[in-house]
Design an enzyme around this catalytic site. Structure first.
Site, PDB file in Angstrom:
ATOM      1  N   CYS A  49      11.404  30.772  12.146  1.00 27.02           N
ATOM      2  CA  CYS A  49      11.936  32.112  11.900  1.00 27.02           C
ATOM      3  C   CYS A  49      11.783  33.064  13.086  1.00 27.02           C
ATOM      4  O   CYS A  49      12.430  32.893  14.095  1.00 27.02           O
ATOM      5  CB  CYS A  49      11.335  32.679  10.617  1.00 27.02           C
ATOM      6  SG  CYS A  49      12.445  33.902   9.850  1.00 27.02           S
ATOM      7  N   GLU A 101      11.604  27.834   5.996  1.00 31.30           N
ATOM      8  CA  GLU A 101      10.183  28.194   6.174  1.00 31.30           C
ATOM      9  C   GLU A 101       9.523  28.318   4.782  1.00 31.30           C
ATOM     10  O   GLU A 101      10.164  28.795   3.834  1.00 31.30           O
ATOM     11  CB  GLU A 101      10.160  29.557   6.893  1.00 31.30           C
ATOM     12  CG  GLU A 101       8.808  30.176   7.139  1.00 31.30           C
ATOM     13  CD  GLU A 101       8.934  31.569   7.782  1.00 31.30           C
ATOM     14  OE1 GLU A 101      10.064  32.133   7.827  1.00 31.30           O
ATOM     15  OE2 GLU A 101       7.906  32.087   8.255  1.00 31.30           O
ATOM     16  N   LYS A 155       3.402  28.150  13.430  1.00 30.15           N
ATOM     17  CA  LYS A 155       4.180  29.316  13.888  1.00 30.15           C
ATOM     18  C   LYS A 155       3.377  30.162  14.870  1.00 30.15           C
ATOM     19  O   LYS A 155       2.271  30.633  14.543  1.00 30.15           O
ATOM     20  CB  LYS A 155       4.616  30.152  12.688  1.00 30.15           C
ATOM     21  CG  LYS A 155       5.579  31.288  13.009  1.00 30.15           C
ATOM     22  CD  LYS A 155       6.067  31.947  11.717  1.00 30.15           C
ATOM     23  CE  LYS A 155       7.136  33.006  11.963  1.00 30.15           C
ATOM     24  NZ  LYS A 155       7.630  33.591  10.695  1.00 30.15           N
TER      25      LYS A 155
HETATM   26  C1  ACM Z   1      10.173  35.708   9.438  1.00 31.12           C
HETATM   27  O1  ACM Z   1       9.690  35.360  10.511  1.00 31.12           O
HETATM   28  N1  ACM Z   1      10.001  35.018   8.343  1.00 31.12           N
HETATM   29  C2  ACM Z   1      10.980  36.936   9.353  1.00 31.12           C
END
Ligand code: ACM
Length: 267
Positions: free
Chosen positions: A142, A38, A109
């Site tokens: 993530c 990420e 995201k």
């Molecule tokens: C995250 O979602 N980078 C912990």
């Protein structure tokens, strides 16, 4: 098909260095699909919206995307990588998918973690699956892992491999991915970073241990917690199309959505 997780230490705002390091690891180990962390070019721990805007790049015309497109053409491979995406006035925490012919897709995201809510707009498009020929790919980023709906949505849409770019700070994900993969019968490539971001009085440590997980919950490869490295595993992606656990139980067909009342509470 060979799939790889690329684990690097993403130094804060050292875009050229981070990109060079990832591309060195890619050039050193042959694979068909590479997954990078990420926000891999910028680092993670922002302290102002100005920093976030400075880190953000347009997709697919920004410099990181162009470098990824060139790498895919040179190595005849696919790459999934996380970056800050400039989209008009908004910045998304996104993953991009490139192949030998160039840009293929973006995932923004959906489940933002902690201070990400200060900096990024939440993903505005549903989880989607992309057919690259040898396999169908889904993307999540993530913290999406903690919501079972993320991987379930991708599995229901036909994903064989979930490309999971990460900057993990909690110690739970690697173990949890064995259950996520088992309950959905899919492969996952969790590409995490190592090292720490230290910004003024704030700091975050990232847990490494990038992991490739199989459709029966097997840990097929796991990187170290402190080193930059790439791990490659040869898989048969069609194993993810067999959702039968035994002759009577199918992971997707046995679901009873009428019994789940998923939309009852919105608070
Ligand atoms: C995250 O979602 N980078 C912990």
């Amino acid at each position: 098909m060979k799939i790889a997780c690329v684990q690097i230490n993403c130094r804060f705002m050292e875009r050229e260095r981070n990109l060079r390091r990832a591309l060195q690891l890619i050039a050193g180990e042959r694979a068909d699909l590479y997954v990078l962390p990420e926000l891999f070019t910028s680092g993670y721990l922002f302290t102002s919206m100005d920093e976030v805007r400075a880190a953000a790049e347009p997709v697919p015309d920004g410099p990181t995307c162009q470098a990824l497109a060139e790498a895919c053409q040179r190595h005849s491979c696919h790459i999934v990588a996380g970056l800050a995406e400039q989209a008009g006035p908004l910045v998304f925490n996104s993953s991009v998918l490139f192949g030998p012919t160039g840009y293929l897709a973006t995932y923004r995201k959906i489940h933002l973690f902690d201070e990400e809510k200060l900096w990024f707009a939440a993903g505005d498009q549903p989880f989607a699956v992309h057919d690259i020929g040898p396999a169908k790919l889904g993307m999540m980023i993530c913290f999406d892992w903690i919501f079972p709906e993320s991987m379930r949505s991708l599995a229901l849409a036909g994903a064989d491999i979930v490309c999971h770019s990460a900057n993990l700070v909690l110690p739970y994900c690697q173990n949890a991915m064995t259950t996520r993969c088992l309950e959905n019968g899919v492969f996952a490539v969790t590409a995490n970073r190592i090292g720490s971001d230290r910004r003024g009085t704030k700091s975050l440590h990232f847990t490494g241990a990038s992991q490739i997980t199989g459709p029966r919950g097997e840990v097929l490869a796991q990187a170290g917690k402190l080193v930059e490295e790439i791990r490659v595993v040869a898989i048969d992606p069609f194993k993810a199309r067999d959702k039968w656990l035994n002759s009577r139980n199918n992971l997707l067909q046995d679901r009873r959505p009428d019994s789940y009342r998923l939309n009852d509470r919105t608070d």
